[in-house]
Design a protein around this motif. Structure first.
Motif, PDB file in Angstrom:
ATOM      1  N   ALA A  55     -32.784   7.643  -5.725  1.00 54.11           N
ATOM      2  CA  ALA A  55     -31.923   7.063  -4.685  1.00 54.11           C
ATOM      3  C   ALA A  55     -32.029   5.541  -4.715  1.00 54.11           C
ATOM      4  O   ALA A  55     -33.127   4.982  -4.791  1.00 54.11           O
ATOM      5  CB  ALA A  55     -32.316   7.588  -3.311  1.00 54.11           C
ATOM      6  N   ALA A  89     -28.266   8.543  -6.744  1.00 56.22           N
ATOM      7  CA  ALA A  89     -27.445   8.414  -5.534  1.00 56.22           C
ATOM      8  C   ALA A  89     -27.526   6.982  -5.030  1.00 56.22           C
ATOM      9  O   ALA A  89     -28.602   6.505  -4.659  1.00 56.22           O
ATOM     10  CB  ALA A  89     -27.939   9.385  -4.463  1.00 56.22           C
ATOM     11  N   THR A  91     -26.530   4.264  -2.226  1.00 57.83           N
ATOM     12  CA  THR A  91     -26.132   4.264  -0.821  1.00 57.83           C
ATOM     13  C   THR A  91     -25.804   2.855  -0.347  1.00 57.83           C
ATOM     14  O   THR A  91     -26.403   1.882  -0.792  1.00 57.83           O
ATOM     15  CB  THR A  91     -27.239   4.854   0.076  1.00 57.83           C
ATOM     16  N   LEU A 133     -29.971  11.885   2.563  1.00 59.09           N
ATOM     17  CA  LEU A 133     -30.086  12.934   1.561  1.00 59.09           C
ATOM     18  C   LEU A 133     -30.917  14.081   2.119  1.00 59.09           C
ATOM     19  O   LEU A 133     -31.662  13.894   3.091  1.00 59.09           O
ATOM     20  CB  LEU A 133     -30.738  12.366   0.296  1.00 59.09           C
ATOM     21  N   GLU A 193     -36.878  12.310   3.223  1.00 57.39           N
ATOM     22  CA  GLU A 193     -36.089  12.579   2.013  1.00 57.39           C
ATOM     23  C   GLU A 193     -36.943  12.757   0.763  1.00 57.39           C
ATOM     24  O   GLU A 193     -36.569  13.508  -0.139  1.00 57.39           O
ATOM     25  CB  GLU A 193     -35.097  11.437   1.785  1.00 57.39           C
TER      26      GLU A 193
END
Length: 363
Positions: A55, A89, A91, A133, A193
């Motif tokens: 992430a 991912a 963000t 997430l 997460e």
């Protein structure tokens, strides 16, 4: 990247100078990348078909994640099969330019997508001050140049644009409290997460032993330029009073605060906190070429990309104010002229923090 729908973002990633500034930041990340590689060597690798999730919290245009994520993927590939899927991912808040992000990931020669066919990317348009997430899904987390932005400005800063330079004790204290709450929230949701033994590496603005943040001559040059623009009539005194750069640097005690008294919070503990004075690459180049105007121009451009967007938002017409372009161009010139007139190395305290999620923790 700025983490709030309340606080206006810096200049858009589609501006001509954004990539330049992002690459300057990325060029100074090597010690944080080394920590991220160490983390990639330590985190657990799920069994296929479950992907390894990385992430990137506060992605902006994506440039600041290219080198660290690529390095982490190379490390993970040494621990797993080439076909094992990796999901990255990215963000950011909803008004981030996600088109620019995906263009970076698709077109930049440093992009991890160009180097590994089993790596996939996604984007999440929500604030990282909430859970983004699924719980226990992220093996590796990365955040750079993001969490020093306050989620909101808790009260006006009446006599300056940076909280640390205000003489109003209540305004400074309110911003410090907001920064403490923001860090606690950020840590709490990352604790949920991360998988057991997962790691998060954060690079952000620090403070020195006197709690002074970095780049203060630049901030002062901006404030001086704004006052000059009030004098010329380009902006009003009321607009200047409404302007702020809601950034708060943190020291070691600030990073440690959520973890007292048990050294754990949401299953996380701090493995590393390092605060050091980053290299001023612009000044190093000035020592070689002695070109003060080039030095000023670089810093003026950097600050325009990084923070002028918050100031433009305080114009009576906001970002669509007819003066917006002239405001930014004139302020950039004024900052550049002041820096060129007195070339000096910038003091840039940067903090590097590594958090670890403990397996099966009930903290």
């Amino acid at each position: 990247m700025r983490e709030s729908s309340i606080v206006v973002r810096p200049e858009s990633p589609d501006s001509p100078n954004y990539t330049f500034a992002a690459r300057l930041q990325a060029a100074g990340l090597q010690s944080a990348i080394d920590l991220f590689v160490d983390a990639a060597n330590a985190v657990p690798v799920p069994e296929p078909p479950h992907p390894i999730v990385i992430a990137d919290y506060g992605a902006a245009s994506g440039h600041n994640a290219l080198l660290p994520v690529s390095a982490a993927i190379r490390t993970l590939r040494g621990r797993t099969r080439q076909e094992h899927a990796i999901l990255v991912a990215h963000t950011d808040i909803p008004d981030n330019d996600f088109t620019a992000l995906f263009e970076t990931l698709t077109e930049d020669p440093d992009s991890y997508l160009r180097k590994d066919a089993a790596v996939y990317c996604s984007a999440i348009g929500r604030s990282f001050y909430q859970q983004l997430l699924p719980s226990q899904s992220v093996s590796l987390g990365w955040s750079s140049w993001a969490i020093h932005w306050l989620s909101q400005t808790p009260q006006p800063i009446p006599d300056h644009i940076l909280p640390a330079l205000s003489s109003d004790e209540r305004a400074r204290a309110a911003c410090e409290r907001q920064a403490a709450q923001d860090w606690q929230n950020f840590v709490a949701y990352r604790g949920r997460e991360l998988v057991g033994d997962g790691r998060l590496v954060v690079l952000t603005m620090g403070v020195d032993k006197d709690r002074a943040p970095g780049l203060l001559p630049l901030v002062e040059s901006i404030y001086t330029g704004l006052k000059q623009m009030v004098g010329t009539g380009l902006i009003t005194a009321d607009e200047l009073r409404a302007m702020s750069i809601p950034i708060v640097g943190r020291g070691e005690k600030d990073f440690a605060a959520p973890f007292a008294p048990k050294d754990r919070y949401e299953g996380l503990s701090i493995e590393t906190v390092e605060i050091s004075d980053a290299e001023d690459r612009y000044y190093q180049q000035f020592l070689v070429d002695q070109d003060a105007n080039a030095l000023g121009a670089k810093w003026g451009s950097f600050m325009r990309v990084s923070v002028f967007g918050c100031l433009v938002a305080a114009l009576s017409g906001g970002s669509t104010d007819p003066r917006a372009d002239e405001f930014s161009a004139q302020l950039e010139r004024r900052v550049a002229a002041q820096i060129a007139a007195a070339p000096a190395r910038m003091h840039i305290p940067l903090a590097k923090v590594v958090l670890r999620k403990h397996p099966r923790s009930r903290d």
